[in-house]
Each structure stands twice: as C-alpha cells, then as structure tokens.
Design a protein around this motif. Structure first.
Motif, PDB file in Angstrom:
ATOM      1  N   UNK A 237       0.824  -1.214   0.000  1.00 40.38           N
ATOM      2  CA  UNK A 237       0.000   0.000   0.000  1.00 40.38           C
ATOM      3  C   UNK A 237       0.859   1.265   0.000  1.00 40.38           C
ATOM      4  N   UNK A 238       2.070   1.174   0.548  1.00 43.40           N
ATOM      5  CA  UNK A 238       2.979   2.321   0.550  1.00 43.40           C
ATOM      6  C   UNK A 238       3.759   2.439  -0.756  1.00 43.40           C
ATOM      7  N   UNK A 239       3.960   1.336  -1.443  1.00 40.13           N
ATOM      8  CA  UNK A 239       4.899   1.317  -2.566  1.00 40.13           C
ATOM      9  C   UNK A 239       4.204   1.300  -3.926  1.00 40.13           C
ATOM     10  N   UNK A 240       3.174   0.480  -4.087  1.00 40.62           N
ATOM     11  CA  UNK A 240       2.495   0.389  -5.373  1.00 40.62           C
ATOM     12  C   UNK A 240       1.611   1.613  -5.591  1.00 40.62           C
ATOM     13  N   UNK A 241       1.686   2.168  -6.785  1.00 36.00           N
ATOM     14  CA  UNK A 241       0.943   3.385  -7.112  1.00 36.00           C
ATOM     15  C   UNK A 241      -0.076   3.102  -8.206  1.00 36.00           C
ATOM     16  N   UNK A 242      -1.358   3.044  -7.849  1.00 39.84           N
ATOM     17  CA  UNK A 242      -2.381   2.868  -8.884  1.00 39.84           C
ATOM     18  C   UNK A 242      -2.272   3.971  -9.934  1.00 39.84           C
ATOM     19  N   UNK A 243      -2.456   3.585 -11.167  1.00 45.65           N
ATOM     20  CA  UNK A 243      -2.229   4.529 -12.285  1.00 45.65           C
ATOM     21  C   UNK A 243      -3.386   5.482 -12.535  1.00 45.65           C
ATOM     22  N   UNK A 244      -4.545   5.191 -11.987  1.00 45.38           N
ATOM     23  CA  UNK A 244      -5.696   6.051 -12.233  1.00 45.38           C
ATOM     24  C   UNK A 244      -6.859   5.672 -11.335  1.00 45.38           C
ATOM     25  N   UNK A 245      -8.001   6.370 -11.481  1.00 45.20           N
ATOM     26  CA  UNK A 245      -9.178   6.077 -10.653  1.00 45.20           C
ATOM     27  C   UNK A 245      -9.698   4.670 -10.889  1.00 45.20           C
ATOM     28  N   UNK A 246     -10.269   4.094  -9.852  1.00 46.70           N
ATOM     29  CA  UNK A 246     -10.870   2.762  -9.891  1.00 46.70           C
ATOM     30  C   UNK A 246      -9.870   1.706 -10.352  1.00 46.70           C
ATOM     31  N   UNK A 247      -8.658   1.819  -9.869  1.00 46.00           N
ATOM     32  CA  UNK A 247      -7.632   0.821 -10.211  1.00 46.00           C
ATOM     33  C   UNK A 247      -7.002   0.221  -8.957  1.00 46.00           C
ATOM     34  N   UNK A 248      -7.692   0.348  -7.845  1.00 52.09           N
ATOM     35  CA  UNK A 248      -7.260  -0.270  -6.591  1.00 52.09           C
ATOM     36  C   UNK A 248      -8.483  -0.868  -5.912  1.00 52.09           C
ATOM     37  N   UNK A 249      -8.399  -2.148  -5.543  1.00 49.38           N
ATOM     38  CA  UNK A 249      -9.494  -2.827  -4.854  1.00 49.38           C
ATOM     39  C   UNK A 249      -8.960  -3.453  -3.571  1.00 49.38           C
ATOM     40  N   UNK A 250      -9.509  -3.031  -2.442  1.00 45.52           N
ATOM     41  CA  UNK A 250      -9.198  -3.705  -1.184  1.00 45.52           C
ATOM     42  C   UNK A 250     -10.514  -3.988  -0.458  1.00 45.52           C
ATOM     43  N   UNK A 251     -10.494  -4.833   0.583  1.00 40.26           N
ATOM     44  CA  UNK A 251     -11.770  -5.212   1.199  1.00 40.26           C
ATOM     45  C   UNK A 251     -12.515  -4.059   1.839  1.00 40.26           C
ATOM     46  N   UNK A 252     -11.786  -3.055   2.355  1.00 38.62           N
ATOM     47  CA  UNK A 252     -12.438  -1.954   3.050  1.00 38.62           C
ATOM     48  C   UNK A 252     -12.326  -2.113   4.548  1.00 38.62           C
ATOM     49  N   UNK A 253     -13.248  -1.481   5.265  1.00 33.39           N
ATOM     50  CA  UNK A 253     -13.142  -1.363   6.718  1.00 33.39           C
ATOM     51  C   UNK A 253     -13.217  -2.700   7.453  1.00 33.39           C
ATOM     52  N   UNK A 254     -13.792  -3.717   6.837  1.00 34.19           N
ATOM     53  CA  UNK A 254     -13.932  -5.016   7.516  1.00 34.19           C
ATOM     54  C   UNK A 254     -12.605  -5.776   7.563  1.00 34.19           C
ATOM     55  N   UNK A 255     -11.665  -5.405   6.695  1.00 34.07           N
ATOM     56  CA  UNK A 255     -10.350  -6.041   6.697  1.00 34.07           C
ATOM     57  C   UNK A 255     -10.391  -7.522   6.381  1.00 34.07           C
ATOM     58  N   UNK A 256     -11.282  -7.924   5.499  1.00 33.86           N
ATOM     59  CA  UNK A 256     -11.506  -9.340   5.223  1.00 33.86           C
ATOM     60  C   UNK A 256     -10.375  -9.948   4.401  1.00 33.86           C
ATOM     61  N   UNK A 257      -9.852 -11.076   4.862  1.00 31.86           N
ATOM     62  CA  UNK A 257      -8.942 -11.858   4.029  1.00 31.86           C
ATOM     63  C   UNK A 257      -9.765 -12.781   3.131  1.00 31.86           C
ATOM     64  N   UNK A 258      -9.232 -13.063   1.949  1.00 36.56           N
ATOM     65  CA  UNK A 258      -9.893 -13.980   1.031  1.00 36.56           C
ATOM     66  C   UNK A 258     -10.612 -13.314  -0.120  1.00 36.56           C
ATOM     67  N   UNK A 259     -10.504 -11.985  -0.232  1.00 39.24           N
ATOM     68  CA  UNK A 259     -11.205 -11.277  -1.312  1.00 39.24           C
ATOM     69  C   UNK A 259     -10.499 -11.429  -2.663  1.00 39.24           C
ATOM     70  N   UNK A 260      -9.233 -11.848  -2.646  1.00 36.61           N
ATOM     71  CA  UNK A 260      -8.386 -11.754  -3.836  1.00 36.61           C
ATOM     72  C   UNK A 260      -8.933 -12.423  -5.072  1.00 36.61           C
ATOM     73  N   UNK A 261      -9.295 -13.711  -4.965  1.00 37.40           N
ATOM     74  CA  UNK A 261      -9.763 -14.433  -6.140  1.00 37.40           C
ATOM     75  C   UNK A 261     -11.018 -13.823  -6.730  1.00 37.40           C
ATOM     76  N   UNK A 262     -11.991 -13.504  -5.884  1.00 39.39           N
ATOM     77  CA  UNK A 262     -13.252 -12.932  -6.368  1.00 39.39           C
ATOM     78  C   UNK A 262     -13.085 -11.531  -6.921  1.00 39.39           C
TER      79      UNK A 262
END
Length: 621
Positions: A465-490
């Motif tokens: 999160x500190x190093x990778x720089x998304x190139x534009x809007x809507x180019x980063x997906x993380x689980x959000x406030x719940x901090x859920x592991x396992x979102x990657x494949x979906x």
C-alpha cells in the motif's frame, strides 16, 4: 332490536373474516388472474428479464439444484454465468463488478450452506458500501420449517447484513420484488440486498404440480380439505405469473448537499491557508464520473490523502497526492474536508484531527458521518450527501480560487524524503530470501499503465500500500473497513471481466492466498488471466510481529514455504518460484508473467521473502 344489531355485527365480522381468508388464500386474486397450467415458462425467466433490463452482464454462482432455472434463463438472454469454487468468491466477484461498473453486482447461490458460505462476503459488501444483489434458493413455500433439505431460516440470517430482504411467495412477485431490491441497493448509502426464492417459484407449473400431488390423501373431509388446499396453493403460486409487468429500473435516490451547505463550505475553504482533503471510497460512487472528480480536485489544488477505492484518483504521480506523514499534516491543517472518509480506527476514531481545524464532513450515511463526533472531534459542517457531486459543486464555486501553492509543495517534499528512505530500505539485504520492498518496487516499475491492483493480505499487502501506485481512478481494490482476508480471487475475477484489456494484479500474503487459490481453476475455465504476486514468508507476519514480543510465543503464526506455484500449475495456470538465487533476473520473471497473461494464462509468482522492520509498530487489531 339489540339481538338484531348483535347478529348484524356478528355477520359483518364473519363476512370480513371470510373476505380476509379469501384474500390470504389468493382466491380473490385468482378470480381476475389466470393460472396457465400448460405454460412451460418458469420463474427463472422472470429473474433474467429483470436483470437484463437493468444492464447486468455477469451473474456469479456456485451451482445448486434450487437455483438452476435462474442460471439457465440468464444464459439464454445473454447474461454471462461465471461459476466459482466457493460461494464467498461469487459474492466478492459481484462486489468488484459493482465497484468498477457503477451497476449492481449479482450473485446467485443455492439454499442452506450455499447461503451461509456467503455471510462474510455479504458483510464485507455492507461495510464497503457496495450495491450487491444476492439471490438464494430455498425450500418450497409449503415445506419451509418442516425439515426439507437445506432448509434454514435464511431471512433472519441476512436481515442484519442487508438493506432489504424479501422472500418471494408467488411467481408474480418476482419482477416487482427484484426491481425494488435493485433500486434500494443503489439508493442512499449503497449496500447488499437479498432475495430468497423458494424452489417452487422458479420451476415450471407441470414440475411443481407433481410435487404438490398427494398420492394417498387422508380419507373423509380432512383429505378433501388437504387436497383442495394444495391445489389452491399451487394455482395461487402461478396465478397471473406471465402477465406483462414493468421490468425497467426504478428511480435511485442519492442524497445531496443543499445549496446553503455548499455555499458555507465555499466560504470556509476560500479562507483556509492549509486545507487538506481526505478522500474515501464513497467519492467513487455513481452518479458522478471519477474523471470529473479528478478534474475538480485538480482545480481546487488542495493536497489530498486517498484511501480505499479512491486510491489512484489523481493518477500515479500527482503533486496533490500526498502519501506519507498524514498525521503531521492533519495537525498542521487549518481545514480538513472528510469526503466520504470515516473517523473510525483508520483515523484513530477522530483523535488525529486537530481541534483548531475547521472540519467539513460529507457522507451519505448519517451514522458514519458523525461517528465518534461525540468524543474526539466535532464537524464544523456535517453534510449527509454524496461526496463526489459535492466536490464538483465546491470546485465550481471556487473556480477563481486556488490553494496557496507553498502548502502542497511542503507536504510533497515530506513525501519525497520519506519515499527515498523507503527505497533505501528496499536495497538492504534480508537475512534470508528476497527483500519484499525490492520486489514491490520492481513490480511498481514494470506494472502496466492500465493495471488494476487487488489487495488481499496483511503484512505484505500493508507494505504494498505504501509502494504500489495505482495509475488512475478505480484501479485499486481492497476489502475496506472489515479487513476481510480472502477477497483476492473474487475481486480479481470481477475486475478482469469488467476490464478484460487491463492487467489485473492480486497482491497476496501467503496466508490470505489459502482462501482463494482454488479460483485459479476459475481463472482457467473462464479465461480470465490475472497475475498473483504472493509474498511468501511462511508466516502470518502481521500477527506474529505483535504476538511474539508481547506474549513470547509464535504459536499458530507459522506457515511453510509451500510450493504455491505448483498449485497454480495444477489448476491450469502458470506458477513460478522466485527466491534469492533469482534476484538478478527478477525483472525478467515479472515480464514473463505479464507475457503469459497477455497470452491468456493466469500466473502466480511465489516469491520467498525475508523479514524487514519496514512496518514495525503497525497494528493488527
């Protein structure tokens, strides 16, 4: 006279009771609406018709007999059915589609355990404010609560998780119920909705009638009553089922700031010398296109900290995007605009905000808008409204105003200093294996400009999160406030389907990979080639970093340097092991993975990494 009056009242009550009973049994409806007993049509067709009218392109599922009519009907009208290896993945994929497409993501799963498997993913969508429609099968309308296969009280399970829950009780209810659910999912604060489909509302009349037939009914009057009741229930189930009904989208309500609120904020910002904007995921929601929001932010010239889905909003190297030293900047700021950002644990519950600062808070959800304002902070202006459209109106009102240039320049200088120090850490040798910071820096350099980054993990993803720089809007997906592991494949599956031309990267920890590595089978079958970068340190490091010094034990934190690349091969992908001996050809191996995905093959880079002190002091609770 009194006797006559009493008889009249009694007769009235009796008549009312009869009318009510006739209504509840569907007799009144059946008087005016035909039951087409010879029709081969089924309820799944009604579901597909509504989804198509709402622009739904994908339905994610794990197949089950309860829901087969929905899947078959959707495929026939051109909606792509994407089946996954776990129901949670289906909902995560729908979540990603909702975030990237601006429409409702759709998942369909079977009854009982099929639905219970989705609970974490549905809760994640709720907390991430993603409009997701979950449809679930269920036992037949007359068999619920009687011990049918996979029959549980599904409504009670999902009511705390969803904005709207409904159980369809007749075929004619399908279309209006779905239209309502889809509108609610997108209105106000977006979120998941749930519709339960008893199996007899989805299959054709001739099949359902066989199940309703009583082979050996009780003799006498009771047998006749039971037979009549079942026959009537069946007719009511299908009465008016195929009459024309509107399937077009209902209006979506989105709260907006008032003109007076916007004007007050214009005045506050115009007087500020050191303003800061904290942008949250809500700023990316429809109806305002993200490119227009980016233009508005650039027009304002105010330094921005970007979180959640808003990462990448200003591109890769904007002078307004500040990535480091947020706490110091907030102490110095004289005005803070919380645009869809919440004062929860991510902002130390509001304690990082200075009491000297003017604070403008904008959020669609009233509870999130004022969270912890009773304890640690107070908004100067609190607006329950859409953050994206608010930013547009604010920039329009300040078109002749510009933030003092020395302020963002001073914050950017701090960014440069911090990132230089981070790069030096990337050049350090770890005791074993590869330096994870070096790996991430090389990926950032080589990543395509159209890349979408999916974050699924703890320690390794925290560094990313500190190093990778998304190139534009809507180019980063993380689980959000719940901090859920396992979102990657979906998430990656949904992202690749929405943006097939984009390079999709999943940044995995070796712990989180275990949740969805089986989806490499899905990537192969559905021709959705993605790249998985696995930071493999054989440990749940984010937990171990605190547990060992505090409690003196690494129990349950240790994993193994597993051959995850071989697992990917087994599922039809291409796996590559990268360890210290491969350090000199790291770029070459990354580029080879990119070539493989362009040729249609999902790839997994199993990178053995060592320990660094980069994230010392970070918390996991």
């Amino acid at each position: 006279m009194e006797v006559a009056t009493s008889l009249s009242v009694a007769a009235g009550f009796a008549l009312g009771a009869l009318v009510f009973a006739a209504y509840k049994l569907g007799l009144l409806y059946q008087l005016f609406h035909k039951t087409e007993t010879q029709s081969p049509r089924h309820g799944g067709e009604s579901v597909a018709e509504v989804l198509r009218a709402h622009g739904v392109k994908f339905v994610f599922t794990l197949v089950g007999g309860h829901i087969s009519p929905i899947l078959v009907a959707c495929e026939k009208v051109g909606i792509r059915i994407v089946d996954t290896r776990h129901e949670a993945t289906a909902v995560f994929a729908a979540d990603a589609v909702a975030r990237l497409s601006g429409t409702v993501g759709v998942a369909v799963v079977t009854a009982g355990p099929g639905l219970t498997n989705t609970v974490t993913a549905v809760k994640n969508a709720q907390m991430a404010e993603s409009p997701v429609l979950v449809m679930g099968g269920a036992a037949g309308t007359l068999l619920q609560g009687r011990g049918a296969l996979q029959d549980i009280d599904q409504m009670s399970l999902f009511k705390p998780l969803c904005k709207f829950c409904a159980s369809v009780r007749s075929v004619r209810e399908i279309k209006p119920t779905m239209r309502k659910a889809l509108a609610i999912a997108q209105s106000g604060t977006p979120g998941p909705v749930f519709i339960e489909f008893p199996i007899d509302t989805l299959y054709p009349f001739h099949l359902v009638s066989k199940e309703f037939g009583v082979k050996n009914p009780p003799k006498g009057i009771m047998g006749k009553i039971v037979t009549w009741y079942l026959h009537n229930h069946l007719n009511d189930l299908f009465a008016g089922a195929w009459e024309p009904r509107d399937v077009s989208p209902l209006p979506v309500h989105i709260p907006q700031a008032t003109d007076d609120q916007v004007q007050k904020c214009i005045e506050l910002v115009s007087r500020a010398k050191k303003p800061v904007i904290l942008l949250g995921s809500q700023a990316t929601l429809p109806p305002t296109p993200v490119d227009k929001i980016r233009t508005a932010l650039e027009s304002l010239g105010i330094p921005c900290f970007l979180g959640g889905m808003s990462r990448g909003m200003l591109g890769r190297d904007s002078p307004l995007h500040i990535r480091q030293n947020r706490r110091d900047a907030l102490k110095e700021a004289d005005l803070v605009l919380l645009a869809g950002t919440v004062c929860d644990f991510r902002l130390s519950y509001g304690r990082v905000l200075s009491r000297r600062s003017k604070i403008i808070a904008v959020n669609r959800d009233k509870t999130q808008l004022l969270k912890n304002s009773d304890m640690f902070w107070k908004p100067t202006v609190a607006i329950q409204g859409d953050a994206g459209s608010f930013l547009i109106r604010l920039s329009q009102g300040l078109k002749d105003h510009k933030c003092p240039e020395d302020w963002p320049l001073s914050l950017k200088a701090g960014d440069v200093t911090k990132e230089k120090a981070n790069r030096k850490k990337a050049d350090e040798k770890t005791d074993h294996h590869l330096n994870p910071l070096r790996v991430l820096h090389r990926v950032d350099e080589l990543m395509a400009d159209d890349s979408i980054i999916v974050a699924d993990g703890g320690d390794f993803v925290g560094s990313a999160a500190y190093i990778l720089k998304p190139r534009g809007p809507l180019r980063w997906l993380d689980p959000g406030a719940f901090g859920t592991l396992g979102v990657g494949g979906g998430f990656a599956l949904g992202a690749k389907l929405c943006r097939p031309e984009s390079e999709v990267w999943i940044i995995y920890g070796d712990g989180s990979l275990g949740y969805s590595v089986a989806e490499f089978d899905t990537f192969t079958r559905h021709k959705t080639p993605v790249i998985a970068l696995v930071g493999n340190d054989a440990c749940w490091s984010q937990i171990s970093r605190e547990q060992v010094p505090i409690l003196g034990s690494n129990v349950a934190c240790g994993l193994a340097f597993t051959d995850y690349h071989t697992v990917a091969d087994g599922y039809g992908g291409k796996g590559t092991l990268i360890c210290r001996k491969d350090e000199d050809k790291l770029d070459e191996l990354i580029k080879e993975a990119q070539r493989e995905t362009r040729e249609g093959r999902a790839t997994l880079l199993n990178v053995f990494i060592g320990k660094t002190n980069f994230r010392e002091g970070s918390i996991s609770v």
